[in-house]
Design an enzyme around this catalytic site. Structure first.
Site, mmCIF file in Angstrom:
data_model
loop_
_atom_site.group_PDB
_atom_site.id
_atom_site.type_symbol
_atom_site.label_atom_id
_atom_site.label_comp_id
_atom_site.label_asym_id
_atom_site.label_seq_id
_atom_site.Cartn_x
_atom_site.Cartn_y
_atom_site.Cartn_z
ATOM 1 N N ASP A 34 0.838 -1.205 0.000
ATOM 2 C CA ASP A 34 0.000 0.000 0.000
ATOM 3 C C ASP A 34 0.872 1.254 0.000
ATOM 4 O OD1 ASP A 34 -2.040 1.806 0.208
ATOM 5 O OD2 ASP A 34 -2.953 0.890 1.979
ATOM 6 N N ASP A 35 0.746 2.052 -1.031
ATOM 7 C CA ASP A 35 1.517 3.306 -1.170
ATOM 8 C C ASP A 35 3.013 3.044 -1.320
ATOM 9 O OD1 ASP A 35 -0.992 4.380 -0.731
ATOM 10 O OD2 ASP A 35 -0.382 5.744 0.872
ATOM 11 N N CYS A 74 -6.346 4.200 -3.033
ATOM 12 C CA CYS A 74 -6.539 2.832 -2.535
ATOM 13 C C CYS A 74 -7.736 2.061 -3.095
ATOM 14 C CB CYS A 74 -6.647 2.863 -1.019
ATOM 15 S SG CYS A 74 -5.163 3.522 -0.239
ATOM 16 N N ARG A 78 -7.668 -0.917 -6.027
ATOM 17 C CA ARG A 78 -7.992 -2.312 -5.668
ATOM 18 C C ARG A 78 -9.171 -2.836 -6.484
ATOM 19 N NH1 ARG A 78 -5.093 -2.869 -0.642
ATOM 20 N NH2 ARG A 78 -3.914 -0.945 -0.840
ATOM 21 N N LYS A 127 -5.695 -5.639 3.714
ATOM 22 C CA LYS A 127 -6.627 -4.524 3.496
ATOM 23 C C LYS A 127 -7.600 -4.817 2.352
ATOM 24 C CE LYS A 127 -6.209 0.272 1.935
ATOM 25 N NZ LYS A 127 -5.309 1.432 1.960
ATOM 26 N N HIS A 129 -10.928 -2.770 1.615
ATOM 27 C CA HIS A 129 -11.186 -1.401 1.144
ATOM 28 C C HIS A 129 -12.073 -1.336 -0.108
ATOM 29 C CE1 HIS A 129 -9.457 2.918 1.536
ATOM 30 N NE2 HIS A 129 -10.699 2.781 1.937
ATOM 31 N N SER A 152 -8.445 1.666 5.193
ATOM 32 C CA SER A 152 -7.055 2.069 5.409
ATOM 33 C C SER A 152 -6.692 2.111 6.891
ATOM 34 C CB SER A 152 -6.791 3.446 4.792
ATOM 35 O OG SER A 152 -6.765 3.343 3.396
ATOM 36 N N HIS A 215 1.654 2.296 4.040
ATOM 37 C CA HIS A 215 0.724 3.426 4.127
ATOM 38 C C HIS A 215 0.871 4.019 5.529
ATOM 39 C CE1 HIS A 215 -3.121 5.528 4.378
ATOM 40 N NE2 HIS A 215 -3.435 5.201 3.137
HETATM 41 MG MG MG Z 1 -2.639 3.109 -1.370
#
Ligand code: MG
Length: 466
Positions: A34-35, A74, A78, A127, A129, A152, A215
């Site tokens: 993530d990120d 995010c 996804r 995650k 989301h 998140s 993240h």
């Molecule tokens: Mg992200």
């Protein structure tokens, strides 16, 4: 009769194993950080820490330099990965907050549901989301098992500028803890992943590990705290790398290497306003929340011993939406009944390097605005507003400010100018016209708020029953 039976047996013994291998659908493991940005793993140029296990995937498989997510945030990202659709086609935009009442519509088909048709065991750890109301959780979308955060990890007690309800940790459809100790998340997801592989060693499986890290807010276990020169961000990425090593070790121990496709990638580029708690997309422009390559181009490596030529590097442009149709092809599974945007990219994955892109164009929407389009080496940005850092970024978990900036119609040659710094629209009017025409076609189907068009092919998200 006996002769025929014997002949059949001889034939089965001679050609059976080969057919069996060809017909055995591969296990599929997707690790989704993530990120985590373009330059945040060793084989993409990370500095100040090591990622030997992810680098090993590249060494024993293929590294993709031009792999994209659909949107640099995010939930939208996804949605693209799991359904094979541009997220705006299915009404999932932005990052769904704790008050959101929407999720993936029950009529959409995920990778898990696709592979279920071939008898796969399926799990997501991490995650989700894509809607946290019970009717949208992973087990309603083809996953047998789920353990993780429904949105998140900054939503929200840890968010520096907002106060929201407690962050739930969910197992199946039950909340098993509130505000869990996030220093244990990466380890915990790795343990679930290894257990799932062990349990399902004898049947095909689809394992989706969607890490909360890196993240913000960043958390790391004692095993990795203080280990790297890069500080907490480097420690966190080393722990993610360790978790990949745990999965690889389990596959090796159970002799599943040769029938397992492992893909490692990320949902979007760096959240630049967080400074030393964000990654680096160098040499790409900008980061998360934009359609510049720093937001949407992500590191990607894939390994499938004996199938993906080892140590190869591909610069063919492709996208997360292609993962569903690609693994469907490899598994012999049917495509979703509703129209999707991804295409079979098994040639990009398994074939010779630098073949043609399976797409005529890649679209980069932000919400329902079409910001940019790529064809081959060319990327055309349409006039739009984007965020950029306003002065110095933040530090140690506190964000710095963004300001809004405008871009005009601008064409970039990504081969000569990977940082999207020199607008060559005036020199290549024919390319601008070609990309404009492709974008016009796309807008009819998917719409575009910037030019006030409603797409004919867009669908509604699922909406909560309340
Ligand atoms: Mg992200």
């Amino acid at each position: 009769m006996r002769f025929v039976a014997s002949l059949a047996m001889v034939l089965a013994l001679t050609i059976g194993p080969r057919l069996l291998v060809a017909q055995t659908p591969p296990n599929v493991v997707i690790v989704f950080a993530d990120d985590l940005a373009y330059a945040d793993i060793g084989c993409f140029g990370a500095q100040g820490y090591q990622t030997p296990h992810i680098d090993r995937l590249a060494k024993e498989g293929r590294r993709f330099t031009d792999f994209y997510v659909t949107q640099a945030v995010c939930s939208a990202s996804r949605a693209g990965l799991l359904t094979g659709c541009y997220p705006n086609r299915i009404g999932i935009n932005g990052a769904l907050g704790p008050a959101s009442q929407i999720g993936i519509h029950a009529d959409e088909t995920t990778i898990a549901e696709t592979l279920k048709t071939k008898g796969y065991a399926t799990a997501i750890y991490g995650k989700w989301h894509l809607g946290h109301l019970p009717e949208f959780l992973p087990q309603r979308h083809g996953f047998d098992d789920y353990f993780g955060l429904p949105y998140s990890n900054d939503m929200w007690p840890h968010h520096p500028t907002a106060k929201f309800p407690d962050l739930p940790l969910v197992s199946g459809e039950e909340t098993v803890a509130l505000n869990p100790d996030q220093t244990q998340l990466t380890t915990c997801y790795a343990e679930h992943a290894v257990k799932f592989i062990e349990t399902n060693r004898d049947k095909p499986f689809f394992l989706y590990v969607a890490h909360a890290m890196p993240h913000v807010p960043l958390f790391v276990s004692d095993k990795f705290a203080g280990k790297t020169k890069r500080g907490l961000f480097g420690d966190v990425v080393e722990e993610i790398d360790w978790s990949v090593g745990q999965i690889l070790e389990a596959l090796e121990r159970l002799k599943l290497d040769d029938r397992t496709l492992v893909i490692f990638t990320s949902d979007n580029g760096p959240w630049l306003s967080y400074g030393n708690h964000a990654g680096s997309a160098a040499p790409l422009r900008e980061g998360k929340g934009t359609a510049w390559d720093g937001g949407v181009r992500v590191p990607c490596v894939a390994r499938w011993p004996g199938k993906i030529p080892a140590g190869t590097v591909s610069s063919t442009p492709w996208m997360t939406i292609d993962v569903l149709p690609t693994v469907a092809k490899l598994a012999g599974a049917p495509l979703p009944p509703k129209r999707i945007d991804g295409v079979d990219a098994s040639d990009v994955l398994l074939g010779s390097v630098n073949g043609p892109s399976p797409h005529e164009s890649l679209l980069f929407y932000w919400g329902n605005e079409l910001h940019a389009i790529r064809n081959g080496r060319w990327k055309l940005h349409f006039p739009h507003t984007y965020r950029t850092l306003d002065g110095e970024p933040g530090k140690d978990g506190q964000p710095g400010p963004y300001r809004q900036e405008k871009t005009e119609l601008a064409l970039y040659d990504l081969v000569e100018d990977i940082g999207e710094s020199r607008n060559v629209a005036n020199e290549h009017g024919d390319v601008v016209r070609m990309l404009t025409s492709l974008a016009d076609e796309a807008r009819k189907d998917l719409g575009d708020q910037l030019t006030k068009q409603i797409g004919k092919g867009v669908r509604e998200p699922g909406r909560g029953k309340e």
